[in-house]
Write a protein that holds these residues in place. Structure first.
Motif, mmCIF file in Angstrom:
data_model
loop_
_atom_site.group_PDB
_atom_site.id
_atom_site.type_symbol
_atom_site.label_atom_id
_atom_site.label_comp_id
_atom_site.label_asym_id
_atom_site.label_seq_id
_atom_site.Cartn_x
_atom_site.Cartn_y
_atom_site.Cartn_z
ATOM 1 N N CYS A 439 2.846 45.269 53.200
ATOM 2 C CA CYS A 439 1.867 44.388 52.566
ATOM 3 C C CYS A 439 0.992 43.777 53.661
ATOM 4 N N CYS A 442 1.553 39.519 53.443
ATOM 5 C CA CYS A 442 2.768 38.780 53.790
ATOM 6 C C CYS A 442 3.745 39.595 54.632
ATOM 7 N N TRP A 444 5.519 42.133 53.794
ATOM 8 C CA TRP A 444 6.641 42.741 53.067
ATOM 9 C C TRP A 444 6.662 44.233 53.383
ATOM 10 N N CYS A 479 2.225 43.844 45.803
ATOM 11 C CA CYS A 479 3.347 43.417 46.630
ATOM 12 C C CYS A 479 4.346 42.628 45.784
ATOM 13 N N GLN A 481 6.431 40.629 46.637
ATOM 14 C CA GLN A 481 6.708 39.318 47.204
ATOM 15 C C GLN A 481 5.568 38.324 46.974
ATOM 16 N N CYS A 482 4.303 38.777 47.188
ATOM 17 C CA CYS A 482 3.187 37.829 47.095
ATOM 18 C C CYS A 482 2.109 38.256 46.091
ATOM 19 N N ASN A 484 -0.121 40.517 46.340
ATOM 20 C CA ASN A 484 -1.277 41.140 46.966
ATOM 21 C C ASN A 484 -1.337 42.622 46.597
HETATM 22 ZN ZN LIG Z 1 2.940 40.594 50.175
#
Ligand SMILES: [Zn+2]
Ligand SMILES: [Zn+2]
Length: 731
Positions: A439, A442, A444, A479, A481-482, A484
């Protein structure tokens, strides 16, 4: 004798006693059916005994002794016992796993499964030479049947060619041959004075090598045949096999792969048209494997060509063992009985008092060290036949910008090669599109939840795949996690190089060859045909392409991403990289013009690349040996690894720590290291750790391992699975 001790396929290091009043010495090595728990198991009789330590009411009787096929001969039993002892693996599993699967089943082999064929009166008058040119297989079969008045067993006939069964069927329909069924154990038809096809003239180096080995005569002599790629090692094998066959002996030729490199098999068949050849490899079905094994055991097969398991094949007239590409990692089994077929070939050669020839352009350092110290005799081939050695250059990637991992120098060379109508190969030892997805916002990365490894992006299939446990999932749209949406593939794999080349050279025909593209049956055969027919301009491939292929139009090899192995924690990484690059460089320029190899690297001054450029294996090997001597690594010490795996890393490490304490109590001659997590710590949901033990003396290590394993066997461990790997190749 009242009892027999039987090997059974169970993971305990003991034999099992049964009552068998009728058993005689001739039954040793025979399969038996015995009651085991609530079932009936197939076992093999290892010994006869007068007494048993079992209480009388617990001794059960053998249900039957199977006489359908001949017993395992004494020398094979001895080899299996040695393997069990040396590699610390239960004898029962070792013995049963060495048998063809069909013989591990309870049903006896029916004699019908081994039909024999003979010529009919109508068949006798058919002149093989008068058959149409294209009917090669029928001609061979007829010739073989003409050499004897007796019938010939199916395995011998089927060994003539892969399509022999179809040809036999046609010949039956034509009434040329008739079929009968006799027990498999029947003696084979003897073929009088087999004819060998003539080979090419030998070079002086080849002649010297053949003369030396022949001159040493019978008896156990281990040879290292160190020959640069393209120097004609195969021709030497063929000459030695011819010598062996002319003394009515059998030759065992061990190779890393058969399916990927059928050329050697074709070459052997062509050279010895009258000799039954049995190819033993993983591509056979149960019945084919059994027939091949029986043909070897009866002595009917003059040549057995096989991968590592073939080292256990019964061969009553064994006169020669050849191990080709002896340094190839595939000779070492990595689970169950963790044996090295190369090392067992030497044990077998010694046992049978016959020569063993180990061939390679880049021998394992263990082998090379033995040759330098005089334990093995060494023969060298320094000249390529009909070709110059390829010109190897490094492309310094610190100075050249890369486009999708490809340097301008390499791209220009590919362009020039295409303009000359020749082929290029781009070698990258990583399949998929990119080794990881990252990513941009972040950081990831795509990891496998079951392994401590990254998921590889396979763009064509829109999947993320774990190359260790096989887990796969869809490529996420954003992503996890975030959120994106800008996920970036990092690094190169074969798919990415393939599409970059297709974009840069729109007119080029690019072919990708890796485990993904060759998975479909016959895919690789078709690809090889395309390459030979010059329907391909650029090949992109993994090490599948590095092995022993001869593509006459291939004149440029580009190597990318090799640096990752240079500074690995595995002390064997350099040795392996040198071997792999030598092998892939050897693909360039086997035709008429001189080949060129471009290695992209950030470390052009590294001794490995320098030695590679000079084609100087001996210099590099000696440098590595000096390092190993100083650091106290094999071949200057002997190692074993205790591996443990458990759902929790703590349990695995605790188990190893207690094993290490026991080890210290047993001996002071063996060095015991601290338990450490394995390189790939989590695999398929299990945490793995390992403990290295080593000693200068192999005998001391062996004595220690025997005692240590008994302790480990006694300590019951529910959650931890463990195994011992003697002479481990992967740390
Ligand atoms: Zn991310
Ligand atoms: Zn995984």
């Amino acid at each position: 004798m009242n009892f027999v001790r039987v090997a059974l396929d169970v993971p305990v290091p003991t034999l099992f006693d049964y009552r068998a009043a009728a058993a005689t010495g001739d039954d040793i090595g025979r399969r038996v059916l015995v009651p085991f728990g609530k079932t009936i198991a197939v076992g093999v009789i290892i010994e006869l005994a007068h007494t048993t330590s079992l209480p009388p009411h617990r001794v059960r009787s053998v249900l039957s002794i199977l006489h359908d096929v001949p017993p395992l001969p004494a020398d094979v039993l001895a080899l299996l016992k040695f393997s069990s002892d040396y590699y610390q693996h239960p004898l029962g599993e070792v013995v049963l796993n060495a048998l063809p699967t069909r013989l591990r089943r309870r049903q006896p082999v029916k004699p019908e499964s081994a039909p024999r064929y003979r010529l009919t009166a109508a068949g006798r008058v058919v002149d093989p030479a008068a058959l149409p040119r294209r009917a090669t297989i029928k001609r061979e079969l007829l010739r073989l049947l003409h050499t004897t008045d007796e019938s010939v067993d199916e395995a011998t006939l089927q060994a003539v060619a892969p399509r022999a069964p179809a040809a036999l069927k046609t010949m039956l329909e034509l009434g040329w041959i008739e079929r009968s069924t006799v027990a498999c154990a029947a003696a084979p038809a003897t073929v009088a004075a087999p004819q060998f096809a003539r080979g090419p003239e030998l070079t002086d180096e080849q002649r010297t090598a053949v003369d030396c080995i022949r001159g040493a005569g019978d008896g156990f002599t281990p040879w290292l045949l160190l020959g640069v790629t393209g120097s004609g090692k195969s021709e030497i094998y063929l000459q030695l096999i011819a010598l062996c066959l002319s003394c009515d002996k059998q030759a065992l030729l061990l190779v890393p792969e058969i399916n990927l490199t059928p050329q050697l098999e074709a070459l052997v068949r062509m050279r010895f048209p009258d000799t039954a050849l049995v190819a033993l490899h993983s591509g056979l079905n149960e019945s084919e494997r059994l027939q091949g094994w029986l043909a070897a055991q009866s002595g009917a097969a003059g040549i057995v060509l096989g991968t590592r398991l073939a080292v256990f094949t019964p061969l009553p007239k064994l006169g020669l063992i050849v191990v080709d590409e002896e340094n190839d990692a595939s000779f070492k089994q990595t689970d169950g009985l963790r044996y090295s077929a190369r090392d067992l070939a030497l044990v077998r050669g010694k046992q049978r008092a016959i020569p063993v020839v180990l061939g390679s352009a880049t021998p394992a350092l263990e082998t090379y060290h033995k040759a330098l110290s005089g334990s093995y005799r060494m023969l060298t081939l320094t000249q390529r036949i009909n070709a110059m050695p390829p010109d190897i250059e490094c492309v310094d990637t610190r100075r050249e910008p890369l486009i999708d991992g490809l340097s301008q120098t390499l791209l220009s060379a590919v362009r020039a090669t295409m303009q000359r109508g020749e082929q290029s190969l781009i070698f990258i030892n990583r399949r998929g599109y990119a080794p990881v997805l990252i990513c941009g916002s972040c950081a990831w990365t795509s990891g496998c939840h079951r392994c401590s490894a990254k998921l590889v992006l396979h763009l064509k299939e829109q999947r993320l795949r774990c190359h260790h446990c096989g887990h796969q999932e869809r490529v996420p749209a954003a992503c996890p996690q975030c959120g994106n949406q800008d996920l970036v593939p990092l690094g190169q794999g074969t798919q990415r190089i393939e599409s970059a080349l297709a974009r840069i050279f729109p007119a080029a025909r690019v072919l990708r060859i890796d485990r993904d593209s060759t998975r479909r049956k016959h895919a690789w055969n078709e690809m090889r045909r395309q390459i030979h027919a010059q329907e391909v301009d650029i090949l992109v491939g993994t090490q599948i392409l590095a092995k022993g292929h001869d593509f006459p139009q291939l004149n440029l090899v580009g190597v990318i991403n090799a640096d990752s192995s240079l500074y690995s924690t595995d002390f064997r990484a350099g040795e392996r990289l040198f071997a792999r690059l030598t092998q892939v460089a050897g693909r360039a320029g086997r035709g008429t013009s001189r080949g060129r190899v471009l290695v992209q690297t950030e470390f052009p001054a590294h001794p490995l690349y320098q030695a590679l450029r000079r084609h100087d294996y001996p210099a590099y090997a000696q440098e590595l040996l000096a390092e190993r001597r100083q650091a106290g690594f094999p071949p200057f010490v002997h190692q074993a690894l205790l591996r443990a795996e458990a759902p929790r890393l703590d349990s695995a490490l605790d188990f190893l720590a207690s094993a290490a304490r026991r080890a210290a109590e047993i001996t002071s001659v063996v060095t015991v290291y601290d338990p450490v997590p394995a390189g790939l710590t989590r695999l398929a949901g299990l945490e793995r750790a390992q403990l290295t033990v080593q000693a200068r003396s192999r005998t001391a290590l062996q004595a220690f391992l025997r005692e240590w394993r008994a302790c480990l066997d006694a300590a019951t461990q529910r959650k931890v699975r463990w195994s011992i790997d003697v002479d481990p190749l992967e740390l």
